[in-house]
Design a protein around this motif. Structure first.
Motif, PDB file in Angstrom:
ATOM      1  N   UNK A  68      33.132  13.511  39.042  1.00 56.26           N
ATOM      2  CA  UNK A  68      33.879  12.276  39.330  1.00 56.26           C
ATOM      3  C   UNK A  68      35.381  12.513  39.240  1.00 56.26           C
ATOM      4  N   UNK A  69      35.813  13.329  38.281  1.00 54.71           N
ATOM      5  CA  UNK A  69      37.244  13.657  38.177  1.00 54.71           C
ATOM      6  C   UNK A  69      37.731  14.411  39.412  1.00 54.71           C
ATOM      7  N   UNK A  70      36.933  15.356  39.881  1.00 52.02           N
ATOM      8  CA  UNK A  70      37.308  16.101  41.090  1.00 52.02           C
ATOM      9  C   UNK A  70      37.358  15.156  42.287  1.00 52.02           C
ATOM     10  N   UNK A  71      36.371  14.284  42.394  1.00 53.53           N
ATOM     11  CA  UNK A  71      36.349  13.340  43.513  1.00 53.53           C
ATOM     12  C   UNK A  71      37.557  12.412  43.491  1.00 53.53           C
ATOM     13  N   UNK A  72      37.981  12.013  42.309  1.00 54.21           N
ATOM     14  CA  UNK A  72      39.181  11.172  42.218  1.00 54.21           C
ATOM     15  C   UNK A  72      40.415  11.934  42.701  1.00 54.21           C
ATOM     16  N   UNK A  73      40.536  13.191  42.294  1.00 50.77           N
ATOM     17  CA  UNK A  73      41.674  13.996  42.778  1.00 50.77           C
ATOM     18  C   UNK A  73      41.611  14.151  44.292  1.00 50.77           C
ATOM     19  N   UNK A  74      40.411  14.357  44.825  1.00 46.31           N
ATOM     20  CA  UNK A  74      40.265  14.474  46.277  1.00 46.31           C
ATOM     21  C   UNK A  74      40.682  13.191  46.983  1.00 46.31           C
ATOM     22  N   UNK A  75      40.251  12.057  46.466  1.00 49.14           N
ATOM     23  CA  UNK A  75      40.631  10.777  47.085  1.00 49.14           C
ATOM     24  C   UNK A  75      42.151  10.627  47.118  1.00 49.14           C
ATOM     25  N   UNK A  76      42.800  11.017  46.038  1.00 50.14           N
ATOM     26  CA  UNK A  76      44.265  10.929  45.993  1.00 50.14           C
ATOM     27  C   UNK A  76      44.900  11.863  47.015  1.00 50.14           C
ATOM     28  N   UNK A  77      44.392  13.083  47.117  1.00 47.86           N
ATOM     29  CA  UNK A  77      44.929  14.039  48.084  1.00 47.86           C
ATOM     30  C   UNK A  77      44.661  13.597  49.514  1.00 47.86           C
TER      31      UNK A  77
END
Length: 156
Positions: free
Chosen positions: A91-100
């Motif tokens: 979920x943390x990685x997915x949040x970073x991806x959404x931001x990018x």
């Protein structure tokens, strides 16, 4: 379909859902590898659709599938907790991806690719662990308590 057939269908469904998510992640990776800077909306939409499907899958496991397994198989509690811990990492990685992905372009493409590479490694390990440790437990869940889509968040 008999009770035994439906139960075995649950374990197969989980593996099929994982395979579908693997396939989608490969497609996202291929799109990133071939991205030239044109049509960022398409790339963003595909990546975000994958993120949404994976989040829905993990949320359903955490909220429905894992508690059902823990109730029936208390000895699986440490494995289920470890899998849920992986879900939070993902979920943390997915949040970073959404931001990018909010401003996808050639300038941040290396960071997006790095996050996707990390996600791919974690997910493959996670899926294999889950398939080794809990897939057969689904064969023994009581029939009719939850649908496949409730347990796995997406269908195969």
């Amino acid at each position: 379909m008999s009770s035994d057939e439906r139960a075995r269908a649950l374990s197969r469904e989980l593996v099929e859902v994982h395979n579908r998510l693997r396939d989608e992640l490969r497609r996202v990776t291929d799109e990133l590898d071939n991205y030239t800077g044109s049509r960022p909306v398409d790339l963003r939409a595909h990546c975000l659709a994958f993120c949404t499907a994976l989040t829905r899958h993990h949320t359903s496991e955490d909220d429905i599938a894992f508690p059902a397994l823990a109730q029936r198989f208390p000895e699986l509690a440490p494995v289920l907790q470890g899998l849920s811990d992986d879900h939070r990492l993902v979920a943390d990685i997915l949040q970073r991806l959404r931001e990018l992905l909010a401003d996808v372009g050639t300038g941040n493409l290396p960071r997006i690719k790095g996050e996707i590479a990390g996600l791919t490694a974690i997910l493959e390990s996670h899926f294999r662990w889950e398939e080794r440790r809990i897939v057969t437990a689904f064969d023994q869940l009581p029939i009719g308590e939850h649908s496949n889509s409730e347990l796995f968040g997406v269908s195969a």
